[in-house]
Every structure is written in structure tokens, then in C-alpha cells.
Write a protein that holds these residues in place. Sequence first.
Motif, PDB file in Angstrom:
ATOM      1  N   ILE A   1       0.837  -1.209   0.000  1.00 12.30           N
ATOM      2  CA  ILE A   1       0.000   0.000   0.000  1.00 12.30           C
ATOM      3  C   ILE A   1       0.872   1.259   0.000  1.00 12.30           C
ATOM      4  CG2 ILE A   1      -1.618   1.342   1.417  1.00 12.30           C
ATOM      5  CD1 ILE A   1      -2.878  -1.339   2.262  1.00 12.30           C
ATOM      6  N   TYR A   2       1.986   1.200   0.710  1.00 11.39           N
ATOM      7  CA  TYR A   2       2.902   2.351   0.765  1.00 11.39           C
ATOM      8  C   TYR A   2       3.603   2.568  -0.588  1.00 11.39           C
ATOM      9  CZ  TYR A   2       6.974   5.158   2.010  1.00 11.39           C
ATOM     10  OH  TYR A   2       7.955   6.127   2.041  1.00 11.39           O
ATOM     11  N   VAL A   3       4.065   1.462  -1.190  1.00 11.48           N
ATOM     12  CA  VAL A   3       4.848   1.567  -2.425  1.00 11.48           C
ATOM     13  C   VAL A   3       3.966   1.800  -3.644  1.00 11.48           C
ATOM     14  CG1 VAL A   3       6.383   0.283  -3.995  1.00 11.48           C
ATOM     15  CG2 VAL A   3       6.719   0.154  -1.520  1.00 11.48           C
ATOM     16  N   ASN A   4       2.849   1.060  -3.707  1.00  5.66           N
ATOM     17  CA  ASN A   4       2.038   1.080  -4.923  1.00  5.66           C
ATOM     18  C   ASN A   4       0.561   0.918  -4.551  1.00  5.66           C
ATOM     19  OD1 ASN A   4       1.232   1.031  -7.564  1.00  5.66           O
ATOM     20  ND2 ASN A   4       2.400  -0.796  -8.148  1.00  5.66           N
ATOM     21  N   PRO A   5      -0.057   1.944  -4.003  1.00  4.92           N
ATOM     22  CA  PRO A   5      -1.416   1.820  -3.460  1.00  4.92           C
ATOM     23  C   PRO A   5      -2.483   1.465  -4.490  1.00  4.92           C
ATOM     24  CG  PRO A   5      -0.727   4.128  -3.542  1.00  4.92           C
ATOM     25  CD  PRO A   5       0.475   3.308  -3.838  1.00  4.92           C
ATOM     26  N   THR A   6      -2.205   1.665  -5.761  1.00  4.70           N
ATOM     27  CA  THR A   6      -3.198   1.363  -6.796  1.00  4.70           C
ATOM     28  C   THR A   6      -2.921   0.031  -7.487  1.00  4.70           C
ATOM     29  OG1 THR A   6      -1.917   2.611  -8.452  1.00  4.70           O
ATOM     30  CG2 THR A   6      -3.610   3.810  -7.211  1.00  4.70           C
ATOM     31  N   TYR A   7      -2.009  -0.763  -6.939  1.00  5.53           N
ATOM     32  CA  TYR A   7      -1.665  -2.046  -7.576  1.00  5.53           C
ATOM     33  C   TYR A   7      -2.895  -2.943  -7.701  1.00  5.53           C
ATOM     34  CZ  TYR A   7       0.766  -6.421  -8.546  1.00  5.53           C
ATOM     35  OH  TYR A   7       1.181  -7.594  -9.123  1.00  5.53           O
ATOM     36  N   LYS A   8      -3.698  -3.006  -6.639  1.00  6.63           N
ATOM     37  CA  LYS A   8      -4.981  -3.703  -6.654  1.00  6.63           C
ATOM     38  C   LYS A   8      -6.005  -2.793  -5.990  1.00  6.63           C
ATOM     39  CE  LYS A   8      -3.568  -7.832  -8.221  1.00  6.63           C
ATOM     40  NZ  LYS A   8      -4.085  -8.484  -9.443  1.00  6.63           N
ATOM     41  N   ASN A   9      -7.251  -2.888  -6.434  1.00  5.78           N
ATOM     42  CA  ASN A   9      -8.258  -1.978  -5.889  1.00  5.78           C
ATOM     43  C   ASN A   9      -8.803  -2.415  -4.532  1.00  5.78           C
ATOM     44  OD1 ASN A   9      -9.846  -4.140  -6.591  1.00  5.78           O
ATOM     45  ND2 ASN A   9     -10.917  -3.088  -8.260  1.00  5.78           N
TER      46      ASN A   9
ATOM     47  N   SER B   1      -5.614  -6.065   3.489  1.00  9.81           N
ATOM     48  CA  SER B   1      -4.791  -5.749   4.663  1.00  9.81           C
ATOM     49  C   SER B   1      -5.590  -5.926   5.948  1.00  9.81           C
ATOM     50  CB  SER B   1      -4.258  -4.321   4.545  1.00  9.81           C
ATOM     51  OG  SER B   1      -3.495  -3.977   5.678  1.00  9.81           O
ATOM     52  N   GLN B   2      -6.838  -5.474   5.936  1.00  7.50           N
ATOM     53  CA  GLN B   2      -7.693  -5.622   7.117  1.00  7.50           C
ATOM     54  C   GLN B   2      -8.000  -7.093   7.388  1.00  7.50           C
ATOM     55  OE1 GLN B   2      -8.653  -3.092   9.257  1.00  7.50           O
ATOM     56  NE2 GLN B   2      -9.231  -4.866  10.494  1.00  7.50           N
ATOM     57  N   ASN B   3      -8.190  -7.880   6.338  1.00  8.12           N
ATOM     58  CA  ASN B   3      -8.409  -9.322   6.513  1.00  8.12           C
ATOM     59  C   ASN B   3      -7.209  -9.979   7.188  1.00  8.12           C
ATOM     60  OD1 ASN B   3     -10.857  -8.997   5.223  1.00  8.12           O
ATOM     61  ND2 ASN B   3     -10.165  -9.812   3.252  1.00  8.12           N
ATOM     62  N   ALA B   4      -6.019  -9.567   6.762  1.00  3.64           N
ATOM     63  CA  ALA B   4      -4.795 -10.106   7.372  1.00  3.64           C
ATOM     64  C   ALA B   4      -4.679  -9.676   8.825  1.00  3.64           C
ATOM     65  CB  ALA B   4      -3.574  -9.636   6.580  1.00  3.64           C
ATOM     66  N   LYS B   5      -5.048  -8.429   9.085  1.00  2.01           N
ATOM     67  CA  LYS B   5      -5.024  -7.922  10.456  1.00  2.01           C
ATOM     68  C   LYS B   5      -5.967  -8.723  11.350  1.00  2.01           C
ATOM     69  CE  LYS B   5      -4.518  -4.789  13.811  1.00  2.01           C
ATOM     70  NZ  LYS B   5      -3.309  -4.665  14.616  1.00  2.01           N
ATOM     71  N   ASN B   6      -7.165  -8.986  10.845  1.00  2.03           N
ATOM     72  CA  ASN B   6      -8.155  -9.739  11.625  1.00  2.03           C
ATOM     73  C   ASN B   6      -7.698 -11.175  11.874  1.00  2.03           C
ATOM     74  OD1 ASN B   6      -9.811  -7.500  11.703  1.00  2.03           O
ATOM     75  ND2 ASN B   6     -11.060  -8.147   9.965  1.00  2.03           N
TER      76      ASN B   6
END
Length: 390
Positions: free
Chosen positions: A164-172, A178-183
Amino acid sequence: MKKLIVALMAVVLCAACGGTQKATNLISSGNYENAFAVSIQKLTKDKSSKSSQKHVPVLKEAYTKAATNDLQTIANLKKTNTPESLKKIYGTYLNLDLRQDEVRVLQPLYFEGSEVQFDFTDYSKSITNAKNNYSSKLYTDAVQEMKGDKLAARKAYKLFQELIYVNPTYKNNLTQLSQNAKNKGSSFVLVALKNNVQRISNDSIESVNQINSGNFDNQWVIYHNKKDSKVRYDYQIDIVFNTLQFQPEKTEQQTVPQEAKIQDGWQYQLDANGNVVKDDKGNDVKVAKYKVVRAEVALYQQNKASKLDGNVVIKNRKTGAVVSSTPIFGEAKFQHLYGTFRGDQRAIEQKYYDALKSKALVYPKDDEFIKYSVLNFKQKVTALLSQQQL
């Protein structure tokens, strides 16, 4: 005067040579980046002076060798396919391009009357490819880690955050991934309050089980004080109030005798025959006269306290086993010192003055003690939970 002028000129020439010599030494040692930085800084300040122009050939050498070194580093890094190597490739291409921009803004550059030419390369395509390669690796590795356990999900979260930091538009849907991974990587904890003290109303302690974990060391523990049917909880924490005790109002008295030797005027100094002693100038000699004064200080210490005893029980929701049970207590104390005296105030030590200025106070009500005991209890609970590695 001529010698002074010559000396000053020598200092100026040494200073000018010193900068180029430093950059030259850095090149000799293979430190091309720092050599480039030394020369670019000098030329950015003033590229027109003769002393600054001496940096131009040094700058070109450092520029050329730094680029060659970076391209060799990239070639070596391309032999591996790790996130670390791909990140460094991307960063190195960016550094190559930035170095060129620093030279471009100074164009044209001259040395001994001739323009010095610099070679420039279009790295835009290489930068885009390197960015995409790094982004692809981050995404692929993160998706793979999401197939594992909690620890793997935590790695996935870090990879998604970097992407997200490097390429925030890589996937929509990067934010959702990221939130799924956090959960998945988090331990969800249900916090429950059990109040066994009748004097403490449930309304007054409603906030005790509201845990703010924003400043906790472990970002992977998420606390809920209300059960969410959509969440599968890993642990439960029971905050238990067991007993509330009061130390009743009590005033303790202490009497402190005071005695001091103080100056009480003066008197003539007499010799052995009873005559007044004279100094070297023929003046009568006077000496201080002292006397002992006494007083009595009465100190009154007002005391009242409360103590709320309880414990914090951590249970594994999956197995039902008790992970830990920690005794906790919250306390509130009221202490006030005041005093009176009789006798000669000059005999009293300085340390008692504050007490003598004070008067007796009205004892706080029990409700105030309960309030602060609960607050102190919660502070200790928060400190305990901040250290948990669940």
C-alpha cells in the motif's frame, strides 16, 4: 603587510583545495555517493566561482562511477527473487534517476572555460518495471502467507502494508486485504467485568472494561467489552471486584518540643579585670548576646483510605483453561498534616512552617474514595494488559 596577504591567500587556497581533496579521497576509497554529495553541495551553493568549478571534474568522476556501481549492484540483485532484493533494485533505480536530476539542474557546468558533458539515461521504464516486480512479489507472498496460521497472517499484513505504501493502486482491494490479514493475525479478547462489591454500583464502573489498547506494545491483541456474534474470540478476560475495605477517619497527634539558641542583642566584651576591651583603633568591642528560647509544636495527621481488592483472570476460550490469574488492588488515600504551637515561634524549625499554616480539612466522602480506588484499579489493569502477548 605583504606577508599577511600571502598568508591569507594561502588559507583560502587550502580551504578551496580541501573540499576537492575530500571528495577525491572519497572516490579513491570507493565511496562514490559521498564524493558526489560533497561536490554537488559545493556547486549548488555557487557554481560560477573558480574554487567551485574545481569540483566539476570530481563531480563527473563520482557521478559516473556511482552509476556504474549501482548498475552492477542491480545486476547482482536480479539473480535472486526475494522481496528484499526487488525492493533494493527499485530503490537503486530511483537513486540513479535522482542523481541525474541533481546534475541536470546545474547544467551547464564548466571547468577551465570548457563545458563538461554528463551522460544521462532514461530510467523511467526500468523504474516502472522494478516497481511492478516488487509490487507483484509483495502481493504474491502476502496471498500465500494468508493461507497459514496467525503468525503467517501477521507477515501477510506487513507485506500488504508495504505494498500500500509503495504502490497503493496495484490492486483496488488492498485496504480490505490488509484488514483481513489484520483480523486473521489478531487475538480477539472479550473483556467482562464481575462486580462482587455491593457498595460499588455497576453504572459507576461501566468504563473499567473499556480497554484502550492504542498505546499497547502488542498491536495484535484486540479487546472487545461487548460480544460481537461475528467474532470468534480467542481469550476472555474477567476483571473481578472482590472486596472493598475502608481505613476509617483517624487523626493522629504528635507533640514535638522545640529549642533554639538565638541572638538577643549585644553587650560590651570585658577583660579579666572587668574593663571594656578596646580594638586596634581604640573602639569598644561589642559581642553578640544569646539566649535559649523554647516552643512546643503539636502536629495532627489526618488519615483515611480505601482499598479495592480483585483479580484479573485470563482464560483460553477454545480450551477453557485459565492462562493466568493476577491479584490487583486499587487504593485511594487522604492524608493531611496541620499543626499548632505554643511558646516562642523563633524556636521552631523551618520544616514545620507549612503544617503550622494549614488547618484541619473536612474528610472526603466515601463515594470519592470508591471513585479513585476504581480508577487506580483500572490503571493497574491497563498496565497489566499492555504487557500481554496473547
